[in-house]
Design a protein around this motif. Structure first.
Motif, PDB file in Angstrom:
ATOM      1  N   SER A 239       0.862  -1.174   0.000  1.00 47.78           N
ATOM      2  CA  SER A 239       0.000   0.000   0.000  1.00 47.78           C
ATOM      3  C   SER A 239       0.902   1.229   0.000  1.00 47.78           C
ATOM      4  N   VAL A 240       0.503   2.245  -0.736  1.00 48.87           N
ATOM      5  CA  VAL A 240       1.296   3.473  -0.782  1.00 48.87           C
ATOM      6  C   VAL A 240       0.413   4.626  -0.320  1.00 48.87           C
ATOM      7  N   VAL A 241       0.841   5.321   0.722  1.00 49.46           N
ATOM      8  CA  VAL A 241       0.091   6.498   1.165  1.00 49.46           C
ATOM      9  C   VAL A 241       1.034   7.698   1.228  1.00 49.46           C
ATOM     10  N   VAL A 242       0.455   8.880   1.029  1.00 48.43           N
ATOM     11  CA  VAL A 242       1.238  10.114   1.102  1.00 48.43           C
ATOM     12  C   VAL A 242       0.749  10.908   2.309  1.00 48.43           C
ATOM     13  N   LYS A 243       1.678  11.288   3.174  1.00 48.06           N
ATOM     14  CA  LYS A 243       1.314  12.104   4.342  1.00 48.06           C
ATOM     15  C   LYS A 243       2.318  13.229   4.497  1.00 48.06           C
ATOM     16  N   GLY A 244       1.808  14.403   4.790  1.00 46.00           N
ATOM     17  CA  GLY A 244       2.676  15.568   4.911  1.00 46.00           C
ATOM     18  C   GLY A 244       3.250  15.729   6.307  1.00 46.00           C
ATOM     19  N   GLY A 245       4.303  16.513   6.384  1.00 46.39           N
ATOM     20  CA  GLY A 245       4.898  16.821   7.680  1.00 46.39           C
ATOM     21  C   GLY A 245       6.065  17.767   7.517  1.00 46.39           C
ATOM     22  N   ASN A 246       6.632  18.187   8.616  1.00 46.31           N
ATOM     23  CA  ASN A 246       7.896  18.912   8.551  1.00 46.31           C
ATOM     24  C   ASN A 246       8.750  18.573   9.760  1.00 46.31           C
ATOM     25  N   VAL A 247      10.008  18.291   9.469  1.00 43.70           N
ATOM     26  CA  VAL A 247      10.930  17.879  10.522  1.00 43.70           C
ATOM     27  C   VAL A 247      11.490  19.111  11.218  1.00 43.70           C
ATOM     28  N   LEU A 248      11.665  20.175  10.435  1.00 49.05           N
ATOM     29  CA  LEU A 248      12.238  21.414  10.969  1.00 49.05           C
ATOM     30  C   LEU A 248      11.310  22.569  10.632  1.00 49.05           C
ATOM     31  N   GLY A 249      11.689  23.734  11.102  1.00 52.24           N
ATOM     32  CA  GLY A 249      11.028  24.964  10.680  1.00 52.24           C
ATOM     33  C   GLY A 249       9.644  25.154  11.238  1.00 52.24           C
ATOM     34  N   GLY A 250       8.973  26.171  10.730  1.00 56.99           N
ATOM     35  CA  GLY A 250       7.610  26.473  11.155  1.00 56.99           C
ATOM     36  C   GLY A 250       7.537  26.653  12.661  1.00 56.99           C
ATOM     37  N   ASP A 251       6.481  26.138  13.253  1.00 56.30           N
ATOM     38  CA  ASP A 251       6.318  26.229  14.704  1.00 56.30           C
ATOM     39  C   ASP A 251       6.847  24.968  15.367  1.00 56.30           C
ATOM     40  N   GLY A 252       7.923  24.432  14.825  1.00 58.75           N
ATOM     41  CA  GLY A 252       8.478  23.198  15.360  1.00 58.75           C
ATOM     42  C   GLY A 252       8.081  22.024  14.483  1.00 58.75           C
ATOM     43  N   ALA A 253       8.664  20.869  14.787  1.00 59.39           N
ATOM     44  CA  ALA A 253       8.444  19.690  13.959  1.00 59.39           C
ATOM     45  C   ALA A 253       6.998  19.220  14.044  1.00 59.39           C
ATOM     46  N   ASP A 254       6.489  18.730  12.930  1.00 52.25           N
ATOM     47  CA  ASP A 254       5.205  18.053  12.930  1.00 52.25           C
ATOM     48  C   ASP A 254       5.318  16.783  12.093  1.00 52.25           C
ATOM     49  N   VAL A 255       5.547  15.688  12.765  1.00 51.85           N
ATOM     50  CA  VAL A 255       5.672  14.411  12.059  1.00 51.85           C
ATOM     51  C   VAL A 255       4.633  13.415  12.590  1.00 51.85           C
ATOM     52  N   ARG A 256       3.551  13.957  13.141  1.00 50.72           N
ATOM     53  CA  ARG A 256       2.495  13.112  13.708  1.00 50.72           C
ATOM     54  C   ARG A 256       1.989  12.061  12.720  1.00 50.72           C
ATOM     55  N   GLY A 257       1.689  12.527  11.516  1.00 49.31           N
ATOM     56  CA  GLY A 257       1.126  11.626  10.507  1.00 49.31           C
ATOM     57  C   GLY A 257       2.053  10.453  10.216  1.00 49.31           C
ATOM     58  N   TRP A 258       3.336  10.737  10.195  1.00 52.60           N
ATOM     59  CA  TRP A 258       4.304   9.670   9.893  1.00 52.60           C
ATOM     60  C   TRP A 258       4.395   8.683  11.057  1.00 52.60           C
ATOM     61  N   LEU A 259       4.398   9.218  12.279  1.00 54.86           N
ATOM     62  CA  LEU A 259       4.476   8.328  13.448  1.00 54.86           C
ATOM     63  C   LEU A 259       3.210   7.482  13.585  1.00 54.86           C
ATOM     64  N   GLU A 260       2.070   8.096  13.223  1.00 58.37           N
ATOM     65  CA  GLU A 260       0.815   7.324  13.241  1.00 58.37           C
ATOM     66  C   GLU A 260       0.912   6.154  12.269  1.00 58.37           C
ATOM     67  N   TRP A 261       1.466   6.439  11.103  1.00 58.63           N
ATOM     68  CA  TRP A 261       1.617   5.389  10.091  1.00 58.63           C
ATOM     69  C   TRP A 261       2.551   4.298  10.600  1.00 58.63           C
ATOM     70  N   ILE A 262       3.666   4.692  11.211  1.00 53.23           N
ATOM     71  CA  ILE A 262       4.609   3.708  11.767  1.00 53.23           C
ATOM     72  C   ILE A 262       3.901   2.864  12.832  1.00 53.23           C
ATOM     73  N   ALA A 263       3.112   3.526  13.692  1.00 51.26           N
ATOM     74  CA  ALA A 263       2.384   2.804  14.741  1.00 51.26           C
ATOM     75  C   ALA A 263       1.443   1.758  14.137  1.00 51.26           C
ATOM     76  N   GLU A 264       0.832   2.101  13.005  1.00 49.99           N
ATOM     77  CA  GLU A 264      -0.088   1.156  12.346  1.00 49.99           C
ATOM     78  C   GLU A 264       0.640  -0.096  11.856  1.00 49.99           C
ATOM     79  N   GLN A 265       1.932   0.027  11.594  1.00 52.01           N
ATOM     80  CA  GLN A 265       2.689  -1.123  11.072  1.00 52.01           C
ATOM     81  C   GLN A 265       3.299  -1.965  12.185  1.00 52.01           C
ATOM     82  N   LEU A 266       3.300  -1.442  13.404  1.00 50.02           N
ATOM     83  CA  LEU A 266       4.001  -2.152  14.498  1.00 50.02           C
ATOM     84  C   LEU A 266       3.101  -3.182  15.183  1.00 50.02           C
TER      85      LEU A 266
END
Ligand code: GDP
Length: 266
Positions: A239-266
């Motif tokens: 399955s291929v999904v696209v989720k946005g995020g930012n590791v740096l910049g803005g108001d700090g990192a936002d990688v929630r979507g990626w971690l949620e995806w990782i959690a789904e695979q664990l």
């Protein structure tokens, strides 16, 4: 040959456990190392060996606010729950010549339970960046497809899902994730077409006639001549999904979507 052997040795040494691992792939400059560094702050242990040309494996811990899929019925504090939150992140060099590390790991991905393909969402807004990302992604998806179609068992091998992590959304030039998806699908279609043409031309040059089977093997996705779409990969266990995020910049990192995806695979 020696450096390659050496790197394989280093890689093997750096992965002593059988924890589920996620490969970090994607073009150079996309933000893989930045993501690894961010995740490593929560890591329990880090592998000691790293140069910019060898894969780096770190052991990471899913943050408290995420629940591993396999541990939904357990409670925090339960040793099995805590174990399920551990995973490995394997960073691979994005430079073209060093991609054999990445593909080498795709050939025998015993403990690979997912691939995080990081792209710079601002860079894919431009043609050169988009094409580079699409070529790499095409090759990764084709390796996964071949792994599936070459499998001896009737069940097919274990699924390896892909997260396309559209990074750098803090930049105002970044494409939003749904447009990253559309742009990549179209660019991957183009790569597929030009690869097929290349194969055909070389077949003609060698005077080969009956190479239809090979051409089919090299054709990504099951949708025939129509445009390539990520959902075609579902048929070959990816399955291929696209989720946005930012590791740096803005108001700090936002990688929630990626971690949620990782959690789904664990
Ligand atoms: P890699 O080659 O994929 O490992 O990419 P790096 O992690 O080295 O990142 C490449 C560059 O992009 C570095 O200058 C990072 O500081 C920058 N970068 C990474 N993530 C972000 C992000 O989310 N936003 C912004 N603005 N820059 C980022």
């Amino acid at each position: 040959v020696l450096p390659i052997l050496l790197h394989q040795f280093v890689y093997k040494r750096a992965t002593p456990t059988t924890l589920p691992s996620f490969l970090l792939l994607g073009p150079s400059g996309a933000g893989k190392t930045a993501f690894l560094t961010l995740t490593e702050r929560r890591a329990v242990a880090a592998a000691p060996t790293h140069t910019s040309t060898s894969p780096l494996t770190i052991q990471a811990l899913l943050p408290d606010s995420f629940t591993p899929e396999s541990a939904h019925f357990r409670s925090p504090g339960d040793p099995a729950y805590e174990r399920a939150r551990r995973f490995l992140l394997v960073d691979t060099p994005g430079h073209g010549k060093l991609r054999h590390f990445a593909t080498g790991q795709l050939v025998n991905p015993t403990h690979v339970c997912g691939i995080v393909f990081v792209v710079d969402a601002a860079s894919v807004a431009e043609e050169a960046g988009l094409n580079e990302a699409a070529e790499y992604l095409h090759d990764v998806l084709l390796s996964l497809q071949k792994r599936y179609t070459n499998a001896k068992t009737s069940k097919g091998p274990r699924e390896i899902p892909v997260l396309v992590a559209a990074n750098k959304l803090d930049l105002f030039t970044a494409l939003p994730p749904h447009l990253v998806k559309i742009a990549l699908e179209k660019a991957v279609s183009d790569v597929r077409k030009s690869r097929a043409k290349g194969l055909k031309d070389s077949g003609v040059a060698m005077g080969g006639e009956d190479d239809g089977v090979d051409e089919e093997r090299e054709w990504l996705g099951g949708g025939g001549e129509g445009p390539f779409e990520f959902r075609q990969m579902d048929e070959v266990g990816t399955s291929v999904v696209v989720k946005g995020g930012n590791v740096l910049g803005g108001d700090g990192a936002d990688v929630r979507g990626w971690l949620e995806w990782i959690a789904e695979q664990l």
